[in-house]
Scaffold this motif. Structure first.
Motif, mmCIF file in Angstrom:
data_model
loop_
_atom_site.group_PDB
_atom_site.id
_atom_site.type_symbol
_atom_site.label_atom_id
_atom_site.label_comp_id
_atom_site.label_asym_id
_atom_site.label_seq_id
_atom_site.Cartn_x
_atom_site.Cartn_y
_atom_site.Cartn_z
ATOM 1 N N GLY A 46 0.769 -1.236 0.000
ATOM 2 C CA GLY A 46 0.000 0.000 0.000
ATOM 3 C C GLY A 46 0.798 1.284 0.000
ATOM 4 N N ILE A 47 1.897 1.341 0.709
ATOM 5 C CA ILE A 47 2.610 2.599 0.897
ATOM 6 C C ILE A 47 3.839 2.718 -0.006
ATOM 7 C CG2 ILE A 47 3.795 4.051 2.592
ATOM 8 C CD1 ILE A 47 0.806 3.812 3.074
ATOM 9 N N THR A 48 4.572 1.646 -0.190
ATOM 10 C CA THR A 48 5.810 1.711 -0.957
ATOM 11 C C THR A 48 5.607 2.241 -2.375
ATOM 12 O OG1 THR A 48 6.761 -0.040 0.388
ATOM 13 C CG2 THR A 48 7.811 0.387 -1.713
ATOM 14 N N PRO A 49 4.569 1.835 -3.108
ATOM 15 C CA PRO A 49 4.393 2.407 -4.455
ATOM 16 C C PRO A 49 4.126 3.910 -4.438
ATOM 17 C CG PRO A 49 3.109 0.408 -4.229
ATOM 18 C CD PRO A 49 3.633 0.736 -2.879
ATOM 19 N N LEU A 50 3.571 4.412 -3.345
ATOM 20 C CA LEU A 50 3.260 5.837 -3.286
ATOM 21 C C LEU A 50 4.511 6.706 -3.206
ATOM 22 C CD1 LEU A 50 0.193 5.829 -0.891
ATOM 23 C CD2 LEU A 50 0.229 5.953 -3.379
ATOM 24 N N GLN A 51 5.633 6.135 -2.799
ATOM 25 C CA GLN A 51 6.860 6.921 -2.713
ATOM 26 C C GLN A 51 7.287 7.425 -4.080
ATOM 27 O OE1 GLN A 51 9.649 4.351 -0.770
ATOM 28 N NE2 GLN A 51 8.603 4.477 1.189
ATOM 29 N N LEU A 53 4.959 7.537 -6.733
ATOM 30 C CA LEU A 53 3.799 8.124 -7.393
ATOM 31 C C LEU A 53 3.442 9.501 -6.854
ATOM 32 C CD1 LEU A 53 1.432 5.042 -7.650
ATOM 33 C CD2 LEU A 53 2.717 6.143 -9.467
ATOM 34 N N TYR A 54 3.630 9.731 -5.576
ATOM 35 C CA TYR A 54 3.184 10.988 -4.978
ATOM 36 C C TYR A 54 3.889 12.204 -5.571
ATOM 37 C CZ TYR A 54 1.786 14.455 -1.585
ATOM 38 O OH TYR A 54 1.281 15.569 -1.005
ATOM 39 N N GLU A 57 2.440 13.031 -8.967
ATOM 40 C CA GLU A 57 1.064 13.523 -8.965
ATOM 41 C C GLU A 57 0.960 14.974 -8.504
ATOM 42 O OE1 GLU A 57 -1.693 12.115 -10.105
ATOM 43 O OE2 GLU A 57 -0.507 10.423 -10.802
#
Length: 94
Positions: A46-51, A53-54, A57
């Motif tokens: 859940g969190i690792t891909p957001l590093q 992607l954020y 975006e």
């Protein structure tokens, strides 16, 4: 996890003849260990891909390449510091 670790800590029964700590609630320790692995799996999914992607975006198209370069630089510098400074700090702490 908090309940499992507190139950394990509360099950302390003293030391055996060789000086090892004795605990009577091994199920609580196994539950806490399982929760650590479950948290790691959920965090990785859940969190690792957001590093990555954020930053993409929140940046505009004009700033995206420079922003990602700065984000990668910050992540790599933090990893470098974590890799080499942690062992030195742990030695100094004792």
């Amino acid at each position: 996890m908090r309940i499992a670790t507190s139950q394990f800590a509360a099950s302390y029964a003293g030391k055996d003849a060789s000086g090892e700590n004795l605990y009577t609630n091994s199920a609580a320790s196994k539950a806490a260990l399982a929760m650590i692995f479950l948290f790691g799996a959920a965090f990785s999914i859940g969190i690792t891909p957001l590093q990555g992607l954020y930053p993409v975006e929140v940046l505009s198209f004009e700033m995206r390449a420079k922003g990602m370069a700065m984000s990668n630089l910050a992540v790599n510098l933090a990893g470098l510091l974590n890799q080499y400074a942690s062992s030195i700090s742990m030695e100094n702490i004792g």
